[in-house]
Design a protein around this motif. Structure first.
Motif, PDB file in Angstrom:
ATOM      1  N   ASN A   1       0.849  -1.177   0.000  1.00 35.88           N
ATOM      2  CA  ASN A   1       0.000   0.000   0.000  1.00 35.88           C
ATOM      3  C   ASN A   1       0.896   1.242   0.000  1.00 35.88           C
ATOM      4  N   MET A   2       1.487   1.528  -1.170  1.00 35.30           N
ATOM      5  CA  MET A   2       2.459   2.622  -1.252  1.00 35.30           C
ATOM      6  C   MET A   2       2.238   3.417  -2.515  1.00 35.30           C
ATOM      7  N   ASP A   3       2.504   4.688  -2.439  1.00 36.36           N
ATOM      8  CA  ASP A   3       2.437   5.526  -3.625  1.00 36.36           C
ATOM      9  C   ASP A   3       3.779   5.384  -4.360  1.00 36.36           C
ATOM     10  N   ALA A   4       3.738   4.717  -5.513  1.00 37.39           N
ATOM     11  CA  ALA A   4       4.979   4.379  -6.231  1.00 37.39           C
ATOM     12  C   ALA A   4       5.769   5.627  -6.631  1.00 37.39           C
ATOM     13  N   LEU A   5       5.073   6.684  -6.999  1.00 43.19           N
ATOM     14  CA  LEU A   5       5.793   7.903  -7.406  1.00 43.19           C
ATOM     15  C   LEU A   5       6.450   8.581  -6.203  1.00 43.19           C
ATOM     16  N   GLU A   6       5.799   8.460  -5.056  1.00 40.25           N
ATOM     17  CA  GLU A   6       6.371   9.018  -3.831  1.00 40.25           C
ATOM     18  C   GLU A   6       7.691   8.292  -3.507  1.00 40.25           C
ATOM     19  N   VAL A   7       7.692   6.977  -3.709  1.00 36.60           N
ATOM     20  CA  VAL A   7       8.914   6.191  -3.465  1.00 36.60           C
ATOM     21  C   VAL A   7      10.015   6.641  -4.425  1.00 36.60           C
ATOM     22  N   LEU A   8       9.639   6.793  -5.692  1.00 36.49           N
ATOM     23  CA  LEU A   8      10.610   7.227  -6.716  1.00 36.49           C
ATOM     24  C   LEU A   8      11.208   8.593  -6.356  1.00 36.49           C
ATOM     25  N   ILE A   9      10.349   9.528  -6.036  1.00 34.38           N
ATOM     26  CA  ILE A   9      10.801  10.890  -5.732  1.00 34.38           C
ATOM     27  C   ILE A   9      11.658  10.895  -4.458  1.00 34.38           C
ATOM     28  N   SER A  10      11.227  10.115  -3.499  1.00 31.92           N
ATOM     29  CA  SER A  10      11.972  10.049  -2.246  1.00 31.92           C
ATOM     30  C   SER A  10      13.353   9.420  -2.460  1.00 31.92           C
ATOM     31  N   SER A  11      13.442   8.467  -3.392  1.00 29.25           N
ATOM     32  CA  SER A  11      14.724   7.780  -3.612  1.00 29.25           C
ATOM     33  C   SER A  11      15.768   8.682  -4.275  1.00 29.25           C
ATOM     34  N   LYS A  12      15.329   9.765  -4.895  1.00 29.70           N
ATOM     35  CA  LYS A  12      16.308  10.649  -5.551  1.00 29.70           C
ATOM     36  C   LYS A  12      16.905  11.669  -4.570  1.00 29.70           C
ATOM     37  N   GLU A  13      16.314  11.787  -3.381  1.00 28.66           N
ATOM     38  CA  GLU A  13      16.753  12.842  -2.465  1.00 28.66           C
ATOM     39  C   GLU A  13      18.233  12.753  -2.080  1.00 28.66           C
ATOM     40  N   ASN A  14      18.726  11.545  -1.918  1.00 30.96           N
ATOM     41  CA  ASN A  14      20.106  11.408  -1.456  1.00 30.96           C
ATOM     42  C   ASN A  14      21.152  11.250  -2.559  1.00 30.96           C
ATOM     43  N   ILE A  15      20.750  11.455  -3.793  1.00 31.22           N
ATOM     44  CA  ILE A  15      21.773  11.363  -4.840  1.00 31.22           C
ATOM     45  C   ILE A  15      22.377  12.749  -5.089  1.00 31.22           C
ATOM     46  N   ARG A  16      23.618  12.734  -5.555  1.00 31.77           N
ATOM     47  CA  ARG A  16      24.343  14.009  -5.663  1.00 31.77           C
ATOM     48  C   ARG A  16      24.011  14.777  -6.931  1.00 31.77           C
ATOM     49  N   SER A  17      23.865  14.017  -8.035  1.00 37.92           N
ATOM     50  CA  SER A  17      23.719  14.698  -9.327  1.00 37.92           C
ATOM     51  C   SER A  17      22.422  15.503  -9.440  1.00 37.92           C
ATOM     52  N   LYS A  18      22.578  16.806  -9.541  1.00 40.86           N
ATOM     53  CA  LYS A  18      21.406  17.681  -9.679  1.00 40.86           C
ATOM     54  C   LYS A  18      20.690  17.395 -10.995  1.00 40.86           C
ATOM     55  N   GLU A  19      21.499  17.092 -11.989  1.00 40.59           N
ATOM     56  CA  GLU A  19      20.960  16.835 -13.331  1.00 40.59           C
ATOM     57  C   GLU A  19      20.024  15.610 -13.303  1.00 40.59           C
ATOM     58  N   LEU A  20      20.476  14.567 -12.630  1.00 44.00           N
ATOM     59  CA  LEU A  20      19.662  13.349 -12.544  1.00 44.00           C
ATOM     60  C   LEU A  20      18.383  13.603 -11.736  1.00 44.00           C
ATOM     61  N   LYS A  21      18.531  14.341 -10.655  1.00 44.14           N
ATOM     62  CA  LYS A  21      17.354  14.685  -9.841  1.00 44.14           C
ATOM     63  C   LYS A  21      16.310  15.397 -10.701  1.00 44.14           C
ATOM     64  N   GLN A  22      16.799  16.328 -11.467  1.00 46.51           N
ATOM     65  CA  GLN A  22      15.938  17.116 -12.341  1.00 46.51           C
ATOM     66  C   GLN A  22      15.246  16.212 -13.374  1.00 46.51           C
TER      67      GLN A  22
ATOM     68  N   TYR B   1      17.929   2.518  -6.299  1.00 44.17           N
ATOM     69  CA  TYR B   1      17.619   1.375  -5.431  1.00 44.17           C
ATOM     70  C   TYR B   1      18.628   1.274  -4.284  1.00 44.17           C
ATOM     71  N   ASP B   2      19.893   1.521  -4.602  1.00 35.83           N
ATOM     72  CA  ASP B   2      20.924   1.475  -3.554  1.00 35.83           C
ATOM     73  C   ASP B   2      20.601   2.454  -2.427  1.00 35.83           C
ATOM     74  N   LYS B   3      20.069   3.604  -2.787  1.00 31.56           N
ATOM     75  CA  LYS B   3      19.708   4.595  -1.758  1.00 31.56           C
ATOM     76  C   LYS B   3      18.626   4.039  -0.845  1.00 31.56           C
ATOM     77  N   MET B   4      17.745   3.235  -1.446  1.00 33.73           N
ATOM     78  CA  MET B   4      16.662   2.628  -0.662  1.00 33.73           C
ATOM     79  C   MET B   4      17.192   1.683   0.411  1.00 33.73           C
ATOM     80  N   THR B   5      18.288   1.021   0.091  1.00 32.17           N
ATOM     81  CA  THR B   5      18.809  -0.004   1.008  1.00 32.17           C
ATOM     82  C   THR B   5      19.742   0.592   2.068  1.00 32.17           C
ATOM     83  N   GLN B   6      20.183   1.840   1.841  1.00 31.29           N
ATOM     84  CA  GLN B   6      21.174   2.417   2.763  1.00 31.29           C
ATOM     85  C   GLN B   6      20.540   2.962   4.038  1.00 31.29           C
TER      86      GLN B   6
END
Ligand SMILES: [Zn+2]
Length: 273
Positions: free
Chosen positions: A8-29, A79-84
């Motif tokens: 019971n999860m909002d898949a897009l919320e998971v996706l957006i949340s998983s990008k928070e800890n990555i460094r590349s601004k370009e990828l986040k965008q 995905y790696d961010k999810m496991t950290q």
């Protein structure tokens, strides 16, 4: 195989949340801009899986993904961010892993990881899609790995209400057991997936071993019945064991075992010799 309710999860919320800890601004965008693309693909997955037509998804060719946001390296990073530890998105990983303690693929292993039902190496688009992340034991996860054999999907398939697992008692030098999957009321594609599931996770080997141990633990009781010449009592005891396991689970290896011991009593004669 154990059925689980879809997360019971909002898949897009998971996706957006998983990008928070990555460094590349370009990828986040890029991820932010691709929300609709992900949403469409997630809906595809859900629709095909609901219809039991996973083979259509599996046969899609994803090799042409070069510069798109869902290329393998990007998605594996998410995905790696999810496991950290200490990432915001870890909470989703934890919730998914804690949905059950018993592995839904084999039905007996202890859950220790998440398995990508469609492997992330071949289907990176679904690397952080909750419906593609199945809590699993280490052994099932490594057995499956990059395999694209279409097994049962615990969130979409529920085959617990009809019997498909059967066992045969074989008396030769000793008593051993052979398990098999048999056709019942399922349509042919679901039946094929049950058979593939049984094969990929090598359930034959596990169940045969469990059944032999079960019989060893039962032997002392069996010999007491035999010494007392109480064959009817033994048959009634086997029937009791069958009934109570059947009430618990139709396709448990133990249910199939006691059903076989009840249907074919040649083993009693074999042990009585
Ligand atoms: Zn397992």
């Amino acid at each position: 195989m154990k059925h689980l309710d879809k997360p019971n999860m909002d898949a897009l919320e998971v996706l957006i949340s998983s990008k928070e800890n990555i460094r590349s601004k370009e990828l986040k965008q890029k991820i932010e801009e691709s929300k609709d693309f992900f949403k469409r693909r997630y809906n595809h997955y859900d629709n095909y899986a609901t219809l039991g037509t996973f083979n259509i998804l599996v046969n899609r060719n994803y090799n042409n993904i070069v510069k798109r946001v869902d290329q393998k390296a990007n998605m594996i990073l998410l995905y790696d961010k999810m496991t950290q530890e200490k990432t915001q998105v870890r909470k989703y990983y934890k919730t998914l892993r804690e949905m059950t303690t018993k592995c839904p693929y084999c039905g007996f292993g202890t859950v220790s990881t998440l398995d990508h039902y469609l492997p992330k190496s071949k289907y990176p688009i679904y690397a952080v899609y909750p419906n593609n992340l199945v809590p699993s034991c280490y052994s099932c996860n490594t057995t499956k790995l990059a395999s694209t054999d279409v097994t049962l999907h615990p969130y979409y398939d529920n085959v617990e209400n009809e019997q498909w697992l059967f066992c045969e008692v074989i008396c030769s030098d000793s008593i051993f057991f052979k398990y098999r999957v048999d056709q019942s009321v399922f349509n042919s594609s679901l039946y094929e997936r049950i058979k593939t599931h049984f094969k990929v996770f090598d359930l034959q080997t596990s169940f045969t071993g469990f059944a032999s141990d079960e019989l060893s633990g039962y032997l002392q009781s069996i010999y007491t019945y035999l010494e007392q010449m109480n064959i009817d009592g033994l048959i009634a005891d086997v029937k009791d064991r069958y009934d109570s396991n059947l009430a618990f689970k139709k396709n448990h290896w133990r249910t199939a075992l006691y059903q076989a011991l009840h249907n074919d009593s040649s083993w009693i004669e074999f042990l009585g010799k």
